[in-house]
Design a protein around this motif. Structure first.
Motif, PDB file in Angstrom:
ATOM      1  N   ARG A 103       0.817  -1.213   0.000  1.00 19.68           N
ATOM      2  CA  ARG A 103       0.000   0.000   0.000  1.00 19.68           C
ATOM      3  C   ARG A 103       0.850   1.262   0.000  1.00 19.68           C
ATOM      4  O   ARG A 103       0.424   2.300  -0.494  1.00 19.68           O
ATOM      5  CB  ARG A 103      -0.981  -0.020   1.168  1.00 19.68           C
ATOM      6  CG  ARG A 103      -2.033  -1.132   1.016  1.00 19.68           C
ATOM      7  CD  ARG A 103      -2.886  -1.271   2.214  1.00 19.68           C
ATOM      8  NE  ARG A 103      -2.040  -1.697   3.341  1.00 19.68           N
ATOM      9  CZ  ARG A 103      -2.491  -1.963   4.545  1.00 19.68           C
ATOM     10  NH1 ARG A 103      -3.773  -1.844   4.814  1.00 19.68           N
ATOM     11  NH2 ARG A 103      -1.671  -2.344   5.502  1.00 19.68           N
ATOM     12  N   ARG A 143      -7.884   7.677  -3.882  1.00 17.35           N
ATOM     13  CA  ARG A 143      -7.843   6.604  -2.883  1.00 17.35           C
ATOM     14  C   ARG A 143      -6.403   6.163  -2.616  1.00 17.35           C
ATOM     15  O   ARG A 143      -6.042   5.854  -1.481  1.00 17.35           O
ATOM     16  CB  ARG A 143      -8.692   5.427  -3.343  1.00 17.35           C
ATOM     17  CG  ARG A 143      -8.791   4.330  -2.311  1.00 17.35           C
ATOM     18  CD  ARG A 143      -9.812   3.301  -2.699  1.00 17.35           C
ATOM     19  NE  ARG A 143      -9.793   2.194  -1.769  1.00 17.35           N
ATOM     20  CZ  ARG A 143     -10.502   1.096  -1.905  1.00 17.35           C
ATOM     21  NH1 ARG A 143     -11.334   0.963  -2.936  1.00 17.35           N
ATOM     22  NH2 ARG A 143     -10.417   0.135  -1.022  1.00 17.35           N
ATOM     23  N   CYS A 144      -5.576   6.154  -3.641  1.00 17.59           N
ATOM     24  CA  CYS A 144      -4.164   5.804  -3.451  1.00 17.59           C
ATOM     25  C   CYS A 144      -3.463   6.776  -2.508  1.00 17.59           C
ATOM     26  O   CYS A 144      -2.498   6.403  -1.838  1.00 17.59           O
ATOM     27  CB  CYS A 144      -3.435   5.790  -4.788  1.00 17.59           C
ATOM     28  SG  CYS A 144      -3.826   4.392  -5.846  1.00 17.59           S
ATOM     29  N   ALA A 157      -2.227  -4.143  -5.431  1.00 18.23           N
ATOM     30  CA  ALA A 157      -2.172  -3.634  -6.804  1.00 18.23           C
ATOM     31  C   ALA A 157      -3.277  -4.227  -7.669  1.00 18.23           C
ATOM     32  O   ALA A 157      -3.794  -3.547  -8.563  1.00 18.23           O
ATOM     33  CB  ALA A 157      -0.807  -3.913  -7.415  1.00 18.23           C
ATOM     34  N   LEU A 166       1.427   1.865  -3.545  1.00 15.25           N
ATOM     35  CA  LEU A 166       0.238   2.451  -4.162  1.00 15.25           C
ATOM     36  C   LEU A 166       0.161   3.950  -3.886  1.00 15.25           C
ATOM     37  O   LEU A 166      -0.293   4.716  -4.743  1.00 15.25           O
ATOM     38  CB  LEU A 166      -1.026   1.747  -3.669  1.00 15.25           C
ATOM     39  CG  LEU A 166      -1.201   0.321  -4.184  1.00 15.25           C
ATOM     40  CD1 LEU A 166      -2.386  -0.352  -3.506  1.00 15.25           C
ATOM     41  CD2 LEU A 166      -1.365   0.305  -5.689  1.00 15.25           C
ATOM     42  N   TYR A 167       0.614   4.372  -2.715  1.00 17.94           N
ATOM     43  CA  TYR A 167       0.677   5.807  -2.420  1.00 17.94           C
ATOM     44  C   TYR A 167       1.607   6.492  -3.424  1.00 17.94           C
ATOM     45  O   TYR A 167       1.255   7.501  -4.025  1.00 17.94           O
ATOM     46  CB  TYR A 167       1.162   6.036  -0.985  1.00 17.94           C
ATOM     47  CG  TYR A 167       1.236   7.503  -0.614  1.00 17.94           C
ATOM     48  CD1 TYR A 167       0.129   8.157  -0.111  1.00 17.94           C
ATOM     49  CD2 TYR A 167       2.413   8.222  -0.790  1.00 17.94           C
ATOM     50  CE1 TYR A 167       0.181   9.513   0.219  1.00 17.94           C
ATOM     51  CE2 TYR A 167       2.478   9.568  -0.463  1.00 17.94           C
ATOM     52  CZ  TYR A 167       1.364  10.205   0.036  1.00 17.94           C
ATOM     53  OH  TYR A 167       1.425  11.539   0.350  1.00 17.94           O
ATOM     54  N   ALA A 177      -9.993   6.606  -7.965  1.00 18.14           N
ATOM     55  CA  ALA A 177      -8.925   5.614  -7.794  1.00 18.14           C
ATOM     56  C   ALA A 177      -7.614   6.295  -7.410  1.00 18.14           C
ATOM     57  O   ALA A 177      -6.912   5.838  -6.492  1.00 18.14           O
ATOM     58  CB  ALA A 177      -8.758   4.789  -9.066  1.00 18.14           C
ATOM     59  N   ILE A 178      -7.289   7.385  -8.081  1.00 16.03           N
ATOM     60  CA  ILE A 178      -6.059   8.110  -7.755  1.00 16.03           C
ATOM     61  C   ILE A 178      -6.153   8.705  -6.353  1.00 16.03           C
ATOM     62  O   ILE A 178      -5.218   8.585  -5.546  1.00 16.03           O
ATOM     63  CB  ILE A 178      -5.769   9.206  -8.796  1.00 16.03           C
ATOM     64  CG1 ILE A 178      -5.517   8.596 -10.182  1.00 16.03           C
ATOM     65  CG2 ILE A 178      -4.599  10.095  -8.369  1.00 16.03           C
ATOM     66  CD1 ILE A 178      -4.350   7.628 -10.267  1.00 16.03           C
ATOM     67  N   GLY A 193       0.067   6.683  -6.707  1.00 16.93           N
ATOM     68  CA  GLY A 193      -0.943   7.730  -6.706  1.00 16.93           C
ATOM     69  C   GLY A 193      -0.331   9.105  -6.956  1.00 16.93           C
ATOM     70  O   GLY A 193      -0.913   9.931  -7.662  1.00 16.93           O
ATOM     71  N   PHE A 241      -6.306  -2.135  -7.317  1.00 13.16           N
ATOM     72  CA  PHE A 241      -6.139  -0.875  -8.024  1.00 13.16           C
ATOM     73  C   PHE A 241      -6.321  -1.074  -9.524  1.00 13.16           C
ATOM     74  O   PHE A 241      -7.027  -0.311 -10.185  1.00 13.16           O
ATOM     75  CB  PHE A 241      -4.765  -0.284  -7.711  1.00 13.16           C
ATOM     76  CG  PHE A 241      -4.470   1.021  -8.403  1.00 13.16           C
ATOM     77  CD1 PHE A 241      -5.319   2.106  -8.279  1.00 13.16           C
ATOM     78  CD2 PHE A 241      -3.328   1.172  -9.161  1.00 13.16           C
ATOM     79  CE1 PHE A 241      -5.042   3.324  -8.902  1.00 13.16           C
ATOM     80  CE2 PHE A 241      -3.030   2.371  -9.789  1.00 13.16           C
ATOM     81  CZ  PHE A 241      -3.893   3.445  -9.663  1.00 13.16           C
ATOM     82  N   ARG A 252      -6.528   2.822   1.554  1.00  7.09           N
ATOM     83  CA  ARG A 252      -6.051   2.642   0.174  1.00  7.09           C
ATOM     84  C   ARG A 252      -6.521   1.288  -0.340  1.00  7.09           C
ATOM     85  O   ARG A 252      -7.122   0.498   0.390  1.00  7.09           O
ATOM     86  CB  ARG A 252      -4.524   2.703   0.132  1.00  7.09           C
ATOM     87  CG  ARG A 252      -3.970   4.029   0.568  1.00  7.09           C
ATOM     88  CD  ARG A 252      -2.450   4.014   0.556  1.00  7.09           C
ATOM     89  NE  ARG A 252      -1.952   5.093   1.407  1.00  7.09           N
ATOM     90  CZ  ARG A 252      -0.845   5.030   2.116  1.00  7.09           C
ATOM     91  NH1 ARG A 252      -0.068   3.962   2.067  1.00  7.09           N
ATOM     92  NH2 ARG A 252      -0.499   6.053   2.867  1.00  7.09           N
ATOM     93  N   PHE A 253      -6.243   1.011  -1.600  1.00  6.05           N
ATOM     94  CA  PHE A 253      -6.541  -0.311  -2.142  1.00  6.05           C
ATOM     95  C   PHE A 253      -5.736  -1.344  -1.376  1.00  6.05           C
ATOM     96  O   PHE A 253      -4.610  -1.080  -0.949  1.00  6.05           O
ATOM     97  CB  PHE A 253      -6.203  -0.371  -3.636  1.00  6.05           C
ATOM     98  CG  PHE A 253      -7.088   0.488  -4.482  1.00  6.05           C
ATOM     99  CD1 PHE A 253      -8.359   0.055  -4.837  1.00  6.05           C
ATOM    100  CD2 PHE A 253      -6.670   1.739  -4.903  1.00  6.05           C
ATOM    101  CE1 PHE A 253      -9.188   0.860  -5.607  1.00  6.05           C
ATOM    102  CE2 PHE A 253      -7.493   2.551  -5.668  1.00  6.05           C
ATOM    103  CZ  PHE A 253      -8.752   2.109  -6.023  1.00  6.05           C
TER     104      PHE A 253
END
Length: 87
Positions: free
Chosen positions: A5, A62-63, A75, A8-9, A59-60, A12, A78, A71-72
């Motif tokens: 995660r 949320r990242c 991956a 993912l940040y 989606a962006i 984002g 996402f 967050r998601f």
């Protein structure tokens, strides 16, 4: 604890930059930028770029949630959100 995660940040941040043409956090010093990343919520990407598909902007955004649990989960989740974006 660090896990996917945090990646993912970072993704984002890249997505926000690609869509908005600027970084979500700007300040005069690196220390100030880092402080903003920890304490200040990112502005919704749609506020900087009109006409984005709602699902893509969500989606962006949320990242970039400060709480990793928001967050998601991974991956794959996402990617599934991005695949659901029309247009």
């Amino acid at each position: 604890p660090l896990d996917g995660r945090s990646d993912l940040y970072s993704l984002g941040i890249v997505g926000w930059f690609a869509l908005a043409g600027a970084l979500p956090f700007t300040a005069p010093t690196v220390q100030a930028i880092l402080a903003m990343q920890v304490t200040t919520p990112a502005e919704p990407v749609a506020s900087r770029r009109a006409g984005l598909p709602t699902a893509l902007a969500a989606a962006i955004d949320r990242c970039l949630q400060k709480d990793p649990a928001a967050r998601f989960a991974d991956a794959d989740a996402f990617v599934a959100a991005l695949e659901a974006v029309e247009g």
